[in-house]
Design a protein around this motif. Structure first.
Motif, short mmCIF file in Angstrom:
data_model
loop_
_atom_site.label_atom_id
_atom_site.label_comp_id
_atom_site.label_asym_id
_atom_site.label_seq_id
_atom_site.Cartn_x
_atom_site.Cartn_y
_atom_site.Cartn_z
N PHE A 123 0.89 -1.14 -0.04
CA PHE A 123 0.06 0.06 -0.08
C PHE A 123 0.68 1.30 -0.08
O PHE A 123 1.83 1.28 0.83
N ALA A 124 0.53 2.31 -0.75
CA ALA A 124 1.38 3.35 -0.87
C ALA A 124 1.32 4.29 0.56
O ALA A 124 2.30 5.04 0.67
N SER A 125 0.30 4.05 1.32
CA SER A 125 0.14 4.63 2.41
C SER A 125 1.00 4.13 3.47
O SER A 125 1.27 4.90 4.47
N ASN A 126 1.57 2.76 3.28
CA ASN A 126 2.61 2.61 4.32
C ASN A 126 4.10 3.08 3.67
O ASN A 126 4.83 2.20 2.79
N ILE A 127 4.33 4.35 3.82
CA ILE A 127 5.42 4.86 3.22
C ILE A 127 6.65 4.45 3.63
O ILE A 127 7.71 4.08 2.92
N GLY A 182 1.34 2.84 -9.92
CA GLY A 182 0.24 2.80 -8.99
C GLY A 182 -0.90 3.37 -9.31
O GLY A 182 -1.18 4.09 -10.41
N ALA A 183 -2.00 3.33 -8.73
CA ALA A 183 -3.22 3.83 -8.75
C ALA A 183 -3.74 4.58 -7.70
O ALA A 183 -3.22 4.51 -6.49
N ARG A 184 -4.42 5.73 -7.90
CA ARG A 184 -4.90 6.61 -6.84
C ARG A 184 -6.43 6.60 -6.79
O ARG A 184 -6.88 6.72 -8.12
N TRP A 185 -6.93 6.79 -5.86
CA TRP A 185 -8.32 7.03 -5.71
C TRP A 185 -8.95 8.55 -5.68
O TRP A 185 -8.08 8.98 -4.47
N GLY A 200 -14.96 9.61 -5.89
CA GLY A 200 -15.07 8.14 -5.97
C GLY A 200 -14.45 7.54 -7.18
O GLY A 200 -14.36 6.04 -7.21
N SER A 201 -14.17 8.15 -8.38
CA SER A 201 -13.85 7.31 -9.29
C SER A 201 -12.30 7.16 -9.30
O SER A 201 -11.59 7.74 -8.71
N ARG A 202 -11.76 5.85 -9.98
CA ARG A 202 -10.44 5.52 -10.13
C ARG A 202 -9.64 6.13 -11.05
O ARG A 202 -10.14 6.01 -12.26
N ALA A 203 -8.50 6.77 -10.66
CA ALA A 203 -7.66 7.27 -11.85
C ALA A 203 -6.31 6.47 -11.76
O ALA A 203 -5.82 6.13 -10.73
N ILE A 204 -5.84 6.18 -12.86
CA ILE A 204 -4.68 5.48 -13.17
C ILE A 204 -3.34 6.43 -12.96
O ILE A 204 -3.56 7.41 -14.26
N SER A 205 -2.23 6.43 -12.71
CA SER A 205 -1.11 7.17 -12.50
C SER A 205 -0.05 6.43 -12.65
O SER A 205 0.18 5.32 -12.06
N ASP A 206 0.75 7.11 -13.54
CA ASP A 206 2.03 6.28 -13.82
C ASP A 206 3.37 6.91 -12.85
O ASP A 206 4.34 6.66 -13.15
N THR A 207 2.87 7.64 -11.99
CA THR A 207 3.87 8.34 -11.08
C THR A 207 3.86 7.69 -9.91
O THR A 207 2.79 6.96 -9.25
#
Length: 81
Positions: free
Chosen positions: A41-45, A66-69, A74-81
């Motif tokens: 999980f990205a939140s577990n930095i 990663g993916a960020r919400w 509430g929609s899902r956006a895909i990010s390559d960063t």
């Protein structure tokens, strides 16, 4: 490969220390020539940092996908960063 204590994680009330996890990343990466894929999980930095530190100690390249919400729609956006 030596036991890193993760077999104990199935015992109620026991999880390995964060240092053990960081050491495990290095022990897993050291003998391998190919890719190592880690999901967290990205939140577990702190865990992300452990992966980066282990990779750096063996001069490995790191790719982050990663993916960020979106919190607003509430929609899902895909990010390559």
């Amino acid at each position: 490969m030596p036991s890193l204590g993760f077999d104990q994680a199935e015992n109620p009330g026991y999880t390995p220390s964060e240092r053990t996890v960081g050491d495990a990343f290095r022990e897993i990466m050291e003998p391998l020539d190919g890719r190592v894929i880690v999901a967290t999980f990205a939140s577990n930095i702190a865990r992300v940092q452990q992966v980066l530190d282990a990779a750096a100690s063996f001069d490995r390249k790191v790719a982050v996908i990663g993916a960020r919400w979106s919190r607003t729609s509430g929609s899902r956006a895909i990010s390559d960063t």
